[in-house]
Write an enzyme that holds these catalytic residues in place. Structure first.
Site, PDB file in Angstrom:
ATOM      1  CB  CYS A  47      -0.946  -0.045   1.274  1.00  0.00           C
ATOM      2  SG  CYS A  47      -1.889   1.399   1.180  1.00  0.00           S
ATOM      3  CB  CYS A  50      -0.414   2.231   5.740  1.00  0.00           C
ATOM      4  SG  CYS A  50      -0.999   0.438   5.233  1.00  0.00           S
ATOM      5  CB  CYS A  96      -5.170  -0.594   2.298  1.00  0.00           C
ATOM      6  SG  CYS A  96      -4.063  -0.938   3.492  1.00  0.00           S
ATOM      7  CB  CYS A  99      -4.535   3.134   5.874  1.00  0.00           C
ATOM      8  SG  CYS A  99      -4.182   2.827   4.010  1.00  0.00           S
ATOM      9  CB  CYS A 119      -9.203  -3.610 -11.588  1.00  0.00           C
ATOM     10  SG  CYS A 119      -9.285  -2.580 -12.871  1.00  0.00           S
TER      11      CYS A 119
HETATM   12 FE    FE Z   1      -2.894   1.026   3.267  1.00  0.00          FE
END
Ligand code: FE
Length: 135
Positions: A47, A50, A96, A99, A119
């Site tokens: 990510c 984070c 995610c 976060c 995607c």
């Molecule tokens: Fe994240």
């Protein structure tokens, strides 16, 4: 997993404007413009906000859509999925799990074995090449 909660103001200081518009405002980058669309190197996709490990090159495939596409996340708990009712389309949003950042959408027209197609916007990801991981 320990959640990260930050205000838009805090995120805006840490992220580029493109990352912020995708991750925090659910934006979508234009197809074929993202830096990882054609990335075929071996490694992990974290990510961008984070650092949570989200996807692996092992499950990346060329969907022809213009966005990085994966048939599974690293762990089931890496991402969260929820129904996104737009004006005309019913889609499943992918975020995610640490976060809450918007990553993209998941569709049921992917390859075997899962039949899923995650995607994902390049702007929501940070790629770490395998040789860097093992060091
Ligand atoms: Fe994240």
């Amino acid at each position: 997993m320990k959640k990260i909660n930050k205000t838009d103001e805090e995120w805006a200081k840490e992220l580029s404007s493109e990352q912020f518009s995708v991750l925090r405002k659910k934006g979508t980058e234009a197809p074929f413009t993202g830096k990882y669309c054609h990335n075929e190197n071996t490694g992990k996709y974290l990510c961008a906000a984070c650092g949570n490990e989200l996807f692996s090159s092992d499950s990346k495939f060329d969907s022809g859509s213009g966005w990085p596409s994966f048939w599974k996340s690293v762990l089931n708990e890496s991402v969260e999925e929820k129904e996104d009712r737009g004006l005309l389309m019913r889609r499943t949003e992918v975020t995610c799990s640490r976060c809450g950042g918007h990553l993209g959408h998941v569709f049921k027209d992917g390859p075997k074995p899962t039949g899923l197609r995650y995607c994902i916007n390049s702007a929501a990801l940070k790629f770490v090449e395998e040789k860097d991981v093992s060091e």
